[in-house]
Design an enzyme around this catalytic site. Structure first.
Site, PDB file in Angstrom:
ATOM      1  N   ASP A 104      -9.861   3.228   1.977  1.00  0.00           N
ATOM      2  CA  ASP A 104     -10.444   2.394   3.179  1.00  0.00           C
ATOM      3  C   ASP A 104     -10.477   3.491   4.096  1.00  0.00           C
ATOM      4  O   ASP A 104     -11.482   3.177   4.733  1.00  0.00           O
ATOM      5  CB  ASP A 104      -8.344   1.555   3.666  1.00  0.00           C
ATOM      6  CG  ASP A 104      -8.065   1.148   2.934  1.00  0.00           C
ATOM      7  OD1 ASP A 104      -8.849  -0.085   3.108  1.00  0.00           O
ATOM      8  OD2 ASP A 104      -7.104   0.032   2.851  1.00  0.00           O
ATOM      9  N   LYS A 128       0.693  -1.201  -0.061  1.00  0.00           N
ATOM     10  CA  LYS A 128      -0.120   0.085  -0.164  1.00  0.00           C
ATOM     11  C   LYS A 128       1.045   1.335  -0.050  1.00  0.00           C
ATOM     12  O   LYS A 128       0.832   2.017  -0.868  1.00  0.00           O
ATOM     13  CB  LYS A 128      -1.259   0.101   0.867  1.00  0.00           C
ATOM     14  CG  LYS A 128      -2.186  -1.221   0.823  1.00  0.00           C
ATOM     15  CD  LYS A 128      -2.914  -0.980   2.328  1.00  0.00           C
ATOM     16  CE  LYS A 128      -3.868  -1.855   2.168  1.00  0.00           C
ATOM     17  NZ  LYS A 128      -5.069  -1.616   2.992  1.00  0.00           N
TER      18      LYS A 128
END
Ligand code: NAP
Length: 289
Positions: A108, A72
């Site tokens: 997210d 990420k």
């Protein structure tokens, strides 16, 4: 699953490992429900091959990608552009195809925001206790600052990781409303009622009889507890919040909305509340198995 033909667009997930992901089930469900000719597949990418994988995906006309552990942060170096919020957080979980390369987003965080709002809760002016200081906790911590929490207490087993996040928050927002404590030091938090976000991996299926903090005195301080864990759907943290009179939620809504945000970015369409409900029903059934 719908018929795949020459016009089918491809999206996928890059990570390592990827075998246990629910993302293909979610995105292929959304594509079917919305009648969109799109197929979503997992791609396990070995260490050292991320740059090649992103270039290869672009060359193969892949429409969009999700990025998961451990890439990420690393993926940021492979992008044509990055959304300002994702840049602030330093983590990207969604790539959107544009001319010349991919642009990175962090759904997210935006997904958790939508999950919180859709359940009638808010971050603004809340005193928040965040348990955990891993990748997911980092997105939660930035959401708390972004959406105007009064104060954030970050509790973690490894104090240095919580201190790193707190330092990043102070730099990004120029405020000093973050306090770092070890898990057992929750009694240093002033008396009051708190929104707690549980972002450790303690309580996952297989260890569902555990919570990162198990003391009754801690749960008496919690008016609402959100566990990021969605499997099991009722964690020990949630049971402890409930048994002390608080409201408790699991991470299924966050999982659903991070996917919905990504799907909407890729396709430009909006997912209705009815489709979201059907997807949550499907996910609850699958995670209960
Ligand atoms: P991560 O980066 O590996 O972080 C794990 C966290 O758990 C760290 O804070 C770690 O503490 C803590 N921890 C692990 N074992 C512990 C133990 N025995 N006692 C106390 N603390 C312990 O993982 P992540 O990616 O942040 O994910 C964390 C959780 O969030 C996972 O359960 C994941 O399923 C969930 N999640 C949910 C969603 C969703 O959409 N709902 C999205 C992302 C993640 P140390 O720093 O001390 O190691």
């Amino acid at each position: 699953m719908h018929q795949i033909d020459g016009k089918t667009r491809v999206c996928g997930l890059i990570g390592n490992p990827v075998e246990h992901t629910l993302s293909p089930m979610i995105h292929n469900f959304l594509a079917d429900e919305m009648g969109i000719d799109l197929a979503y597949v997992p791609f396990e990418v070995k260490e050292g091959a991320l740059g090649e994988a992103i270039l290869g995906a672009y060359a193969l006309n892949v429409l969009g990608l999700n990025i998961t552990v451990p890439y990420k942060s690393q993926v940021i170096g492979c992008l044509k552009g990055i959304d300002p919020l994702a840049k602030k957080i330093g983590a990207v979980n969604t790539l959107v195809r544009q001319d010349g390369g991919y642009v990175g987003y962090n759904t997210d965080m935006t997904g958790l925001r939508r999950a919180i709002l859709s359940q009638g809760m808010k971050i603004k002016d809340e005193n928040v206790i965040l348990i955990g200081a891993g990748g997911a906790a980092r997105a939660v911590a930035f959401l708390c600052m972004e959406d105007g929490a009064s104060h954030v207490w970050i509790l973690n087993r490894t104090l240095s990781k919580a201190e790193t996040i707190a330092g990043q928050l102070r730099n990004a927002y120029g405020k000093d409303n973050v306090t770092v404590l070890s898990l057992s030091d929750y009694d240093k938090i002033p008396k009051g009622k708190y929104l707690a976000l549980q972002a450790t991996s303690v309580g996952l299926k297989g260890k569902s009889d555990m919570a990162a903090i198990e003391d009754d005195a801690f749960y008496e301080m919690i008016h609402t507890g959100i566990d990021l864990i969605y499997n099991p759907t009722n964690t020990k943290f949630m049971r402890l919040v409930n048994s002390h009179g608080g409201k408790a939620y699991n991470g299924l809504m966050m999982l659903a909305y991070q996917a919905i945000d990504a799907f909407e970015l890729w396709t430009g369409i909006s997912i209705s509340d009815e489709v979201t409900s059907r997807m949550l029903e499907m996910l609850s059934e699958k995670t209960a198995q």
